[in-house]
Design a protein around this motif. Structure first.
Motif, PDB file in Angstrom:
ATOM      1  N   ARG A 137      19.240   5.516 -18.971  1.00 41.94           N
ATOM      2  CA  ARG A 137      19.229   4.226 -19.676  1.00 41.94           C
ATOM      3  C   ARG A 137      17.855   3.569 -19.665  1.00 41.94           C
ATOM      4  O   ARG A 137      17.672   2.516 -20.281  1.00 41.94           O
ATOM      5  CB  ARG A 137      20.261   3.278 -19.064  1.00 41.94           C
ATOM      6  N   ALA A 138      16.893   4.151 -18.961  1.00 38.16           N
ATOM      7  CA  ALA A 138      15.544   3.587 -18.950  1.00 38.16           C
ATOM      8  C   ALA A 138      14.878   3.817 -20.302  1.00 38.16           C
ATOM      9  O   ALA A 138      14.947   4.914 -20.871  1.00 38.16           O
ATOM     10  CB  ALA A 138      14.716   4.212 -17.837  1.00 38.16           C
ATOM     11  N   GLN A 139      14.234   2.796 -20.841  1.00 40.51           N
ATOM     12  CA  GLN A 139      13.585   2.911 -22.140  1.00 40.51           C
ATOM     13  C   GLN A 139      12.322   3.753 -22.031  1.00 40.51           C
ATOM     14  O   GLN A 139      11.483   3.531 -21.135  1.00 40.51           O
ATOM     15  CB  GLN A 139      13.248   1.523 -22.688  1.00 40.51           C
ATOM     16  N   LYS A 140      12.204   4.688 -22.954  1.00 40.84           N
ATOM     17  CA  LYS A 140      11.059   5.610 -22.927  1.00 40.84           C
ATOM     18  C   LYS A 140       9.778   4.944 -23.422  1.00 40.84           C
ATOM     19  O   LYS A 140       8.679   5.308 -23.008  1.00 40.84           O
ATOM     20  CB  LYS A 140      11.366   6.843 -23.773  1.00 40.84           C
ATOM     21  N   GLY A 141       9.927   3.957 -24.315  1.00 43.17           N
ATOM     22  CA  GLY A 141       8.727   3.326 -24.861  1.00 43.17           C
ATOM     23  C   GLY A 141       8.084   2.335 -23.914  1.00 43.17           C
ATOM     24  O   GLY A 141       6.968   1.863 -24.178  1.00 43.17           O
ATOM     25  N   LYS A 142       8.779   1.956 -22.845  1.00 35.97           N
ATOM     26  CA  LYS A 142       8.237   1.014 -21.871  1.00 35.97           C
ATOM     27  C   LYS A 142       8.280   1.677 -20.505  1.00 35.97           C
ATOM     28  O   LYS A 142       9.319   1.644 -19.829  1.00 35.97           O
ATOM     29  CB  LYS A 142       9.034  -0.288 -21.869  1.00 35.97           C
ATOM     30  N   ALA A 201      17.968  -1.018 -22.421  1.00 33.84           N
ATOM     31  CA  ALA A 201      18.186  -1.561 -23.763  1.00 33.84           C
ATOM     32  C   ALA A 201      19.247  -2.650 -23.802  1.00 33.84           C
ATOM     33  O   ALA A 201      19.279  -3.451 -24.740  1.00 33.84           O
ATOM     34  CB  ALA A 201      18.579  -0.433 -24.723  1.00 33.84           C
ATOM     35  N   ASP A 202      20.129  -2.731 -22.789  1.00 30.26           N
ATOM     36  CA  ASP A 202      21.228  -3.690 -22.824  1.00 30.26           C
ATOM     37  C   ASP A 202      21.554  -4.093 -21.395  1.00 30.26           C
ATOM     38  O   ASP A 202      21.552  -3.250 -20.496  1.00 30.26           O
ATOM     39  CB  ASP A 202      22.454  -3.072 -23.498  1.00 30.26           C
ATOM     40  N   PRO A 203      21.835  -5.367 -21.131  1.00 37.52           N
ATOM     41  CA  PRO A 203      22.104  -5.797 -19.758  1.00 37.52           C
ATOM     42  C   PRO A 203      23.453  -5.356 -19.219  1.00 37.52           C
ATOM     43  O   PRO A 203      23.725  -5.559 -18.026  1.00 37.52           O
ATOM     44  CB  PRO A 203      22.031  -7.330 -19.845  1.00 37.52           C
ATOM     45  N   ASP A 204      24.307  -4.794 -20.041  1.00 41.60           N
ATOM     46  CA  ASP A 204      25.614  -4.335 -19.560  1.00 41.60           C
ATOM     47  C   ASP A 204      25.442  -3.279 -18.468  1.00 41.60           C
ATOM     48  O   ASP A 204      24.698  -2.309 -18.634  1.00 41.60           O
ATOM     49  CB  ASP A 204      26.430  -3.735 -20.713  1.00 41.60           C
ATOM     50  N   GLY A 205      26.139  -3.464 -17.358  1.00 41.13           N
ATOM     51  CA  GLY A 205      26.096  -2.481 -16.278  1.00 41.13           C
ATOM     52  C   GLY A 205      24.773  -2.421 -15.555  1.00 41.13           C
ATOM     53  O   GLY A 205      24.417  -1.373 -15.012  1.00 41.13           O
ATOM     54  N   MET A 206      24.044  -3.549 -15.527  1.00 43.09           N
ATOM     55  CA  MET A 206      22.726  -3.543 -14.898  1.00 43.09           C
ATOM     56  C   MET A 206      22.825  -3.239 -13.401  1.00 43.09           C
ATOM     57  O   MET A 206      21.977  -2.524 -12.847  1.00 43.09           O
ATOM     58  CB  MET A 206      22.050  -4.900 -15.114  1.00 43.09           C
ATOM     59  N   ASP A 207      23.823  -3.754 -12.733  1.00 39.96           N
ATOM     60  CA  ASP A 207      23.969  -3.489 -11.297  1.00 39.96           C
ATOM     61  C   ASP A 207      24.207  -2.000 -11.035  1.00 39.96           C
ATOM     62  O   ASP A 207      23.712  -1.446 -10.047  1.00 39.96           O
ATOM     63  CB  ASP A 207      25.139  -4.303 -10.737  1.00 39.96           C
ATOM     64  N   GLY A 208      24.966  -1.353 -11.910  1.00 43.03           N
ATOM     65  CA  GLY A 208      25.182   0.082 -11.759  1.00 43.03           C
ATOM     66  C   GLY A 208      23.902   0.878 -11.936  1.00 43.03           C
ATOM     67  O   GLY A 208      23.667   1.869 -11.228  1.00 43.03           O
TER      68      GLY A 208
END
Length: 438
Positions: free
Chosen positions: A359-364, A387-394
């Motif tokens: 889920r890590a963005q490749k452009g950043k 890209a999306d804050p959903d499931g950030m803790d996971g």
């Protein structure tokens, strides 16, 4: 009012004489016995019909109107059987003796038919309370019409009046206004639901604009329905101006919170600060906005709970909107190592571990820096974008677990506090117990 009371007493006396004359006849008891017998047969027949007929599969291949009629008749089997039995008894007595001697049977048959017709009409309604209210009211009106007392009852209800300003308020006017308001509100609900479905299916409108349009349509249709219903019963709306001052005071004192939440809801929809689907943090509660109502918004926490937050709180308090302008979210992870580790290697491992997450963005690219030389070891900060804050803790948990595995492979240790206790001036006191012999 004296004449009205006198007319009412005459109506009661006339009705009592008619009932007394009917009861004194032996034919009344014969008809009453036939009605009781029909009721018993209908009750037994209903149990048999319900046990032998499945409503879900009844007439499944029939046209929709016939299928609907058949299901209503089966669900009202006792009334249908009772009406049929009473009609047969009425026909037999009509041809066997004078028609007047079967008057009670005729009334019972008409009442049964009226109830069946009402059940058929109200079966299209879904609200159980509305169905009962409409059914009982319609059947009561039909009963008065069948026994020939409808006009008399209407005149009686219209004879008692209270004059408020230019408004003549009678029980008949209240009943008419209530019935028309009920019909108007029902039609308004159907129209607003249809409009809401069409608006929600339009992809050109944002969610907040959709909710705002739905609210405006509902309020507008409700106001139109009330005006039409009151005008239809002959109520001059200008006569209600005498109540405007009291209503204004009531809103200002007792309903100020409701009005504040309503106005706040309109402001939120207009400025689009929050909208359905946004991930927000309000106080200690975080979740997605699942619905925006007139008085509150519903925030789904993701664990089965929903927080109902008043609209006024969103206008007056601090709200964190994770998806206000951009859904991209920066994830921050703080960690530490001991002083035996190479800090450059630690930063490199942390950045590579974060970049490997799906889920890590490749452009950043992720970034890891050394932040502090602390007493227990070195402290680092790792940041990367998703890209999306959903499931950030996971996501944070996954990266930290992967980082721990990388440290294990490289022999890098994570510091933990160690406490050393020194005792000066002798040994620790030891408790002793002395046993006393019995």
């Amino acid at each position: 009012m004296d004449m009205d009371l006198k007319d009412f007493m005459e109506f009661v006396q006339t009705t009592a004489r008619s009932v007394g004359a009917e009861i004194s006849s032996p034919w009344f008891y014969l008809q009453f016995g036939l009605i009781l017998a029909a009721a018993g047969i209908a009750y037994a027949a209903e149990a048999g019909v319900r046990n032998r007929i499945d409503l879900t599969s009844l007439a499944i291949h029939w046209p929709l109107p016939l299928r609907h009629f058949a299901r209503v008749m089966v669900s009202s089997a006792s009334t249908a059987v009772f009406t049929l039995m009473v009609i047969l008894s009425r026909v037999v007595m009509y041809h066997a003796t004078w028609p007047s001697r079967s008057y009670l049977l005729m009334v019972a048959a008409k009442l049964g038919l009226a109830w069946l017709a009402i059940r058929l009409v109200t079966s299209v309604l879904r609200n159980a309370f509305i169905v009962k209210l409409v059914s009982i009211s319609a059947w009561f009106v039909a009963a008065l019409s069948i026994i020939g007392q409808l006009d008399t009852t209407v005149d009686l209800l219209d004879s008692f009046a209270i004059v408020l300003g230019g408004l003549r308020l009678t029980p008949l006017l209240v009943i008419k206004a209530g019935a028309l308001l009920l019909i108007a509100l029902w039609a308004t609900n159907i129209a607003s639901n249809f409009a809401e479905s069409r608006i929600n299916s339009t992809t050109d409108l944002t969610p907040s604009v959709q909710v705002l349009l739905v609210k405006i349509i509902r309020i507008g249709l409700l106001a139109i329905a009330i005006v039409i219903a009151l005008g239809a019963v002959g109520i001059d709306l200008s006569a209600l101006a005498v109540f405007s001052g009291a209503v204004g005071v009531g809103i200002g004192i007792g309903l100020q919170k409701i009005v504040a939440n309503f106005i706040s809801g309109i402001i939120l929809l207009a400025d689009k600060s929050v909208k359905p689907g946004d991930l927000v943090t309000i106080g200690d509660n975080t979740g997605r906005i699942s619905a925006m109502k007139t008085r509150y918004i519903s925030v789904a926490a993701g664990d089965g709970r929903e927080f109902l937050v008043p609209n006024e709180d969103l206008v007056t308090q601090k709200v964190v909107n994770w998806t206000y302008t951009d859904k991209n979210t920066l994830v921050k992870i703080a960690f530490g190592t001991n002083y035996d580790a190479d800090p450059r290697l630690v930063c490199k491992l942390a950045a590579e571990t974060a970049a490997a997450h799906p889920r890590a963005q490749k452009g950043k690219p992720p970034n890891s820096i050394l932040t502090e030389f602390a007493e227990a070891g070195m402290k680092f900060s790792l940041t990367f974008w998703i890209a999306d804050p959903d499931g950030m803790d996971g996501v944070k948990s996954d990266v930290m677990l992967a980082l721990w595995e990388a440290f294990q492979r490289e022999g890098i240790r994570v510091p933990y506090p160690v406490r050393e206790i020194r005792v000066r001036g002798g040994a620790l006191p030891v408790e002793t117990t002395v046993e006393v012999p019995n």
